[in-house]
Design a protein around this motif. Structure first.
Motif, PDB file in Angstrom:
ATOM      1  N   GLN A 447      68.934  92.051  74.372  1.00 24.72           N
ATOM      2  CA  GLN A 447      68.595  93.288  73.702  1.00 24.72           C
ATOM      3  C   GLN A 447      69.091  94.312  74.233  1.00 24.72           C
ATOM      4  O   GLN A 447      68.936  94.645  75.605  1.00 24.72           O
ATOM      5  CB  GLN A 447      66.981  93.398  73.502  1.00 24.72           C
ATOM      6  CG  GLN A 447      66.185  92.499  72.645  1.00 24.72           C
ATOM      7  CD  GLN A 447      64.700  92.774  72.781  1.00 24.72           C
ATOM      8  OE1 GLN A 447      64.044  93.444  73.887  1.00 24.72           O
ATOM      9  NE2 GLN A 447      64.085  92.472  71.552  1.00 24.72           N
ATOM     10  N   ARG A 448      69.813  95.335  73.303  1.00 26.71           N
ATOM     11  CA  ARG A 448      70.392  96.608  73.913  1.00 26.71           C
ATOM     12  C   ARG A 448      69.609  97.513  73.113  1.00 26.71           C
ATOM     13  O   ARG A 448      69.744  97.889  72.074  1.00 26.71           O
ATOM     14  CB  ARG A 448      71.769  96.604  73.505  1.00 26.71           C
ATOM     15  CG  ARG A 448      72.744  95.682  74.225  1.00 26.71           C
ATOM     16  CD  ARG A 448      72.902  95.809  75.563  1.00 26.71           C
ATOM     17  NE  ARG A 448      73.870  94.849  76.301  1.00 26.71           N
ATOM     18  CZ  ARG A 448      75.057  95.139  76.533  1.00 26.71           C
ATOM     19  NH1 ARG A 448      75.704  96.291  76.001  1.00 26.71           N
ATOM     20  NH2 ARG A 448      76.011  94.221  76.934  1.00 26.71           N
ATOM     21  N   LYS A 449      69.413  98.630  73.943  1.00 32.07           N
ATOM     22  CA  LYS A 449      68.363  99.583  73.470  1.00 32.07           C
ATOM     23  C   LYS A 449      69.542 100.683  73.036  1.00 32.07           C
ATOM     24  O   LYS A 449      70.694 100.859  73.665  1.00 32.07           O
ATOM     25  CB  LYS A 449      67.537 100.511  74.551  1.00 32.07           C
ATOM     26  CG  LYS A 449      68.354 100.869  75.606  1.00 32.07           C
ATOM     27  CD  LYS A 449      67.042 101.710  76.804  1.00 32.07           C
ATOM     28  CE  LYS A 449      67.973 102.009  77.957  1.00 32.07           C
ATOM     29  NZ  LYS A 449      68.456 101.144  78.862  1.00 32.07           N
ATOM     30  N   VAL A 450      69.302 101.251  72.004  1.00 26.48           N
ATOM     31  CA  VAL A 450      70.256 102.240  71.379  1.00 26.48           C
ATOM     32  C   VAL A 450      69.831 103.624  72.187  1.00 26.48           C
ATOM     33  O   VAL A 450      68.890 103.830  72.158  1.00 26.48           O
ATOM     34  CB  VAL A 450      69.808 102.567  69.817  1.00 26.48           C
ATOM     35  CG1 VAL A 450      70.592 103.820  69.331  1.00 26.48           C
ATOM     36  CG2 VAL A 450      70.011 101.474  69.165  1.00 26.48           C
ATOM     37  N   GLU A 451      71.021 104.065  72.765  1.00 23.32           N
ATOM     38  CA  GLU A 451      70.947 105.421  73.619  1.00 23.32           C
ATOM     39  C   GLU A 451      71.508 106.588  72.911  1.00 23.32           C
ATOM     40  O   GLU A 451      72.616 106.328  72.190  1.00 23.32           O
ATOM     41  CB  GLU A 451      71.584 105.160  75.264  1.00 23.32           C
ATOM     42  CG  GLU A 451      70.636 104.080  75.720  1.00 23.32           C
ATOM     43  CD  GLU A 451      71.034 104.184  77.372  1.00 23.32           C
ATOM     44  OE1 GLU A 451      70.199 103.980  78.199  1.00 23.32           O
ATOM     45  OE2 GLU A 451      72.316 104.638  77.528  1.00 23.32           O
ATOM     46  N   ALA A 463      69.827 109.562  77.454  1.00 21.05           N
ATOM     47  CA  ALA A 463      68.576 109.168  77.382  1.00 21.05           C
ATOM     48  C   ALA A 463      68.346 107.976  76.408  1.00 21.05           C
ATOM     49  O   ALA A 463      68.793 108.226  75.300  1.00 21.05           O
ATOM     50  CB  ALA A 463      67.500 110.268  77.108  1.00 21.05           C
ATOM     51  N   PRO A 464      67.448 107.195  76.404  1.00 15.56           N
ATOM     52  CA  PRO A 464      67.001 105.964  75.352  1.00 15.56           C
ATOM     53  C   PRO A 464      66.415 107.010  74.321  1.00 15.56           C
ATOM     54  O   PRO A 464      65.691 107.791  74.303  1.00 15.56           O
ATOM     55  CB  PRO A 464      66.095 105.286  76.051  1.00 15.56           C
ATOM     56  CG  PRO A 464      65.306 106.021  77.175  1.00 15.56           C
ATOM     57  CD  PRO A 464      66.546 107.064  77.732  1.00 15.56           C
ATOM     58  N   ARG A 469      56.634 106.074  66.471  1.00 10.43           N
ATOM     59  CA  ARG A 469      55.791 104.972  65.396  1.00 10.43           C
ATOM     60  C   ARG A 469      56.680 103.595  65.591  1.00 10.43           C
ATOM     61  O   ARG A 469      58.039 103.847  65.814  1.00 10.43           O
ATOM     62  CB  ARG A 469      55.724 105.508  64.280  1.00 10.43           C
ATOM     63  CG  ARG A 469      56.781 105.888  63.332  1.00 10.43           C
ATOM     64  CD  ARG A 469      56.374 106.744  62.033  1.00 10.43           C
ATOM     65  NE  ARG A 469      57.615 107.356  61.336  1.00 10.43           N
ATOM     66  CZ  ARG A 469      58.439 106.648  60.327  1.00 10.43           C
ATOM     67  NH1 ARG A 469      57.919 105.214  60.059  1.00 10.43           N
ATOM     68  NH2 ARG A 469      59.362 107.049  59.923  1.00 10.43           N
ATOM     69  N   ARG A 470      56.185 102.756  65.003  1.00 13.24           N
ATOM     70  CA  ARG A 470      56.947 101.352  64.763  1.00 13.24           C
ATOM     71  C   ARG A 470      57.958 101.432  63.667  1.00 13.24           C
ATOM     72  O   ARG A 470      57.596 101.876  62.881  1.00 13.24           O
ATOM     73  CB  ARG A 470      56.028 100.237  64.527  1.00 13.24           C
ATOM     74  CG  ARG A 470      54.997  99.873  65.813  1.00 13.24           C
ATOM     75  CD  ARG A 470      55.534  99.275  66.961  1.00 13.24           C
ATOM     76  NE  ARG A 470      56.029  97.890  66.633  1.00 13.24           N
ATOM     77  CZ  ARG A 470      56.575  97.052  67.535  1.00 13.24           C
ATOM     78  NH1 ARG A 470      56.808  97.475  68.827  1.00 13.24           N
ATOM     79  NH2 ARG A 470      56.856  95.810  67.268  1.00 13.24           N
ATOM     80  N   SER A 490      64.816  97.118  65.595  1.00 13.96           N
ATOM     81  CA  SER A 490      63.375  97.219  65.835  1.00 13.96           C
ATOM     82  C   SER A 490      62.912  98.257  66.986  1.00 13.96           C
ATOM     83  O   SER A 490      63.857  98.727  67.572  1.00 13.96           O
ATOM     84  CB  SER A 490      62.784  96.001  66.188  1.00 13.96           C
ATOM     85  OG  SER A 490      63.311  95.682  67.372  1.00 13.96           O
ATOM     86  N   THR A 491      61.817  98.502  67.256  1.00 17.62           N
ATOM     87  CA  THR A 491      61.329  99.396  68.289  1.00 17.62           C
ATOM     88  C   THR A 491      60.550  98.582  69.132  1.00 17.62           C
ATOM     89  O   THR A 491      59.768  97.481  68.661  1.00 17.62           O
ATOM     90  CB  THR A 491      60.623 100.620  67.872  1.00 17.62           C
ATOM     91  OG1 THR A 491      59.608 100.285  66.968  1.00 17.62           O
ATOM     92  CG2 THR A 491      61.437 101.528  67.060  1.00 17.62           C
ATOM     93  N   ASP A 492      60.515  98.799  70.423  1.00 20.30           N
ATOM     94  CA  ASP A 492      59.688  97.910  71.371  1.00 20.30           C
ATOM     95  C   ASP A 492      58.289  98.611  71.610  1.00 20.30           C
ATOM     96  O   ASP A 492      57.946  99.808  70.976  1.00 20.30           O
ATOM     97  CB  ASP A 492      60.146  97.786  72.816  1.00 20.30           C
ATOM     98  CG  ASP A 492      60.447  99.075  73.552  1.00 20.30           C
ATOM     99  OD1 ASP A 492      60.003 100.230  73.011  1.00 20.30           O
ATOM    100  OD2 ASP A 492      61.264  98.757  74.613  1.00 20.30           O
ATOM    101  N   ARG A 493      57.461  98.204  72.246  1.00 20.65           N
ATOM    102  CA  ARG A 493      56.030  98.855  72.565  1.00 20.65           C
ATOM    103  C   ARG A 493      56.254 100.192  73.113  1.00 20.65           C
ATOM    104  O   ARG A 493      55.310 100.837  73.279  1.00 20.65           O
ATOM    105  CB  ARG A 493      55.131  97.850  73.180  1.00 20.65           C
ATOM    106  CG  ARG A 493      55.559  97.466  74.471  1.00 20.65           C
ATOM    107  CD  ARG A 493      54.516  96.600  74.971  1.00 20.65           C
ATOM    108  NE  ARG A 493      54.868  96.075  76.554  1.00 20.65           N
ATOM    109  CZ  ARG A 493      54.332  94.936  77.086  1.00 20.65           C
ATOM    110  NH1 ARG A 493      53.081  94.381  76.483  1.00 20.65           N
ATOM    111  NH2 ARG A 493      54.721  95.014  78.362  1.00 20.65           N
ATOM    112  N   ASP A 494      57.232 100.570  73.947  1.00 21.48           N
ATOM    113  CA  ASP A 494      57.391 101.931  74.366  1.00 21.48           C
ATOM    114  C   ASP A 494      57.999 102.887  73.359  1.00 21.48           C
ATOM    115  O   ASP A 494      58.387 103.925  73.944  1.00 21.48           O
ATOM    116  CB  ASP A 494      58.261 101.835  75.860  1.00 21.48           C
ATOM    117  CG  ASP A 494      57.371 100.838  76.729  1.00 21.48           C
ATOM    118  OD1 ASP A 494      56.356 101.040  76.715  1.00 21.48           O
ATOM    119  OD2 ASP A 494      58.089 100.309  77.569  1.00 21.48           O
TER     120      ASP A 494
END
Length: 522
Positions: A447-451, A463-464, A469-470, A490-494
């Motif tokens: 998984q790569r977070k969009v920054e 910054a991330p 919200r989901r 998607s988004t994670d729980r954070d």
């Protein structure tokens, strides 16, 4: 009776129940009762503090001396009365709502004897969110220079002083100052001291912010704070010759005592009081705020003080309001810098340089805080299938500045970004064609977070990207060569926005088909 090594002076006024903790910390010191004298002066307390002092004096008759007097209005008079009867080789001052570490006095006295110090600072920390400047306690030092260290930021009297120095100089506290009366005492002692030492290896002193915030520092009235600033600056001017040494002390007083008068509570004064305060601060700045002090001030403080000196009351009010806001006002881009339109910006009558308004780094840090609002599949400007990410900024600047201010990346691949105004803020749209996502070379199941990377005129802050919200978009299949991939935004729980790219293998396909096959009989 042998001379005690140290006399602890405690000025007391209505500090129960903190007083009990303070006295327990003194009588439990590792230095021992035989080397200790405590002189406590009750300044007309009405909460039982006087009775508590008497209880300790009865319990420790050879160590604790208690004096009672009518209320004097501040800690100076009781501290002076205690000094008049002190017998120790050294004297230490403690606030009656504060307390000491168990080994504090023994360590301080040993250091003073070992190094021949006239003044010794022991590391002091705040409790209950009380602020204590920490720079001077970065490391222990046998000798520090008052004029070339962080000592001017730590001028309270909560230190160990050689009593011979105090008596030789006739040092006493200013009884005409309701607050700040310890600073002239401490400053002159440090100016005249042969050696000043710092111990940072232990927590010597715990400065307590009371739950009712009735410490003198927190409860003082505006007029008292202004007079304190004037008296302190006047004392420094009379004590130290003009030049870099004086400026090294005054930079603290302008930064702290004076500048703090020009914060939001200034706006609560009536207009006549505002004008009076403004003129008194103007006189201080005109007389004593040198170019050397100016250049050492923090940018926001420098602008506030110089506008007080050179500007009018309306400009000063405007600046205080602007600096009280969490966000910046409008900005101007010029070359590689971003300048805030604070009061006085490019005013020809003031002639302030643009650099006093430079907020490039802060603007970047604020503008990078985008909030993702939608993940969806669509098409880019060329009509190719693309992941479309929409985010919102509370700031108008990304749209106003244009160009490549905002860069949105998945892994190491940047998206095509556009922005448009949206009320007081900005909507940012980032498009990732599927082939670019696959070309990013994301490894299986990673998984790569969009920054979000916002680059303001050559300075970048990363910054991330997050959502409050989901969010998600349907999984899509895409092919690169002979390999198929599943792309899942998607988004994670954070709240971080993630894009998962997973190779689709025959085994996975069979397993997926098996999950989709209806269950039942033969």
């Amino acid at each position: 009776m042998n001379q005690p090594d140290v006399t602890v002076v405690v000025a007391v006024y209505n500090t129960m129940p903190y007083l009990t903790v303070c006295l327990d910390s003194l009588l439990g010191q590792s230095i021992g009762l035989g080397r200790l004298e405590v002189v406590a002066v009750d300044d007309g307390s009405t909460d039982g503090s006087g009775e508590e002092l008497d209880r300790f004096a009865k319990q420790y008759p050879g160590t604790v001396t208690v004096l009672h007097q009518p209320n004097s209005g501040g800690p100076a008079a009781p501290s002076n009365r205690a000094l008049d009867v002190a017998q120790g080789r050294y004297v230490f001052f403690v606030g009656s709502d504060d307390h000491l570490g168990p080994e504090a006095l023994e360590r301080l006295v040993d250091a003073a004897d070992r190094w021949g110090s006239d003044v010794v600072l022991g590391r002091m920390v705040g409790t209950n969110k009380r602020y204590v400047h920490q720079a001077i306690y970065a490391s222990s030092a046998e000798q520090v220079d008052l004029f070339d260290s962080e000592l001017p930021w730590s001028l309270s009297n909560t230190k160990l002083f050689r009593r011979d120095l105090v008596e030789r100089l006739g040092l006493r506290f200013r009884e005409d100052m309701a607050m700040g009366s310890d600073q002239p005492f401490t400053l002159e002692a440090c100016v005249r001291a042969g050696r000043i030492s710092v111990l940072a290896d232990y927590v010597y002193y715990y400065a307590v912010k009371r739950d009712n915030a009735q410490n003198i520092t927190y409860a003082s009235r505006f007029s008292e704070r202004l007079r304190c600033a004037e008296e302190l600056i006047g004392f420094v001017v009379g004590l130290i010759e003009a030049g870099p040494r004086r400026d090294a002390i005054l930079v603290r007083h302008f930064s702290w005592e004076v500048a703090k008068l020009l914060r939001y509570d200034f706006l609560d004064l009536d207009p006549a009081e505002q004008e009076q305060v403004h003129q008194r601060i103007r006189r201080l700045a005109e007389s004593h705020l040198t170019d050397l002090i100016r250049d050492r001030l923090a940018p926001d403080v420098r602008l506030r003080l110089l506008l007080a000196r050179n500007g009018d009351l309306d400009q000063l009010r405007q600046l205080i309001r602007q600096q009280s806001e969490k966000s910046l006002p409008a900005v101007t881009v010029d070359g590689d810098h971003c300048y805030a339109h604070y009061a006085g910006f490019r005013d020809p009558e003031l002639g302030f340089p643009d650099e006093w308004y430079d907020v490039t780094e802060r603007a970047a840090k604020l503008m990078v805080k985008l909030t993702a609002t939608e993940l969806a599949w669509g098409r880019d400007a060329a009509g190719a299938p693309a992941l479309v990410l929409t985010a919102h900024s509370r700031w108008p600047q990304p749209a106003d500045l244009g160009g490549d201010v905002v860069q949105v990346s998945v892994g190491d691949r940047a998206a095509a970004v556009s922005s448009r105004p949206d009320g007081p803020g900005t909507v940012v749209r980032a498009e990732y064609p599927m082939d670019r996502l696959l070309a990013a070379g994301l490894s299986a199941d990673r998984q790569r977070k969009v920054e979000v990377t916002i680059s303001v005129l050559g300075g970048a802050v990363t910054a991330p990207l997050r959502s409050n919200r989901r969010l998600g978009a349907p999984r899509r299949l895409a092919r690169r060569g002979f390999q198929w991939y599943a792309i899942t935004p998607s988004t994670d729980r954070d709240g971080r926005v993630l894009v998962t790219i997973t190779p689709v293998t025959a085994r996975r396909m069979i397993a997926r088909l098996a999950r989709l096959r209806p269950s039942g009989g033969k």
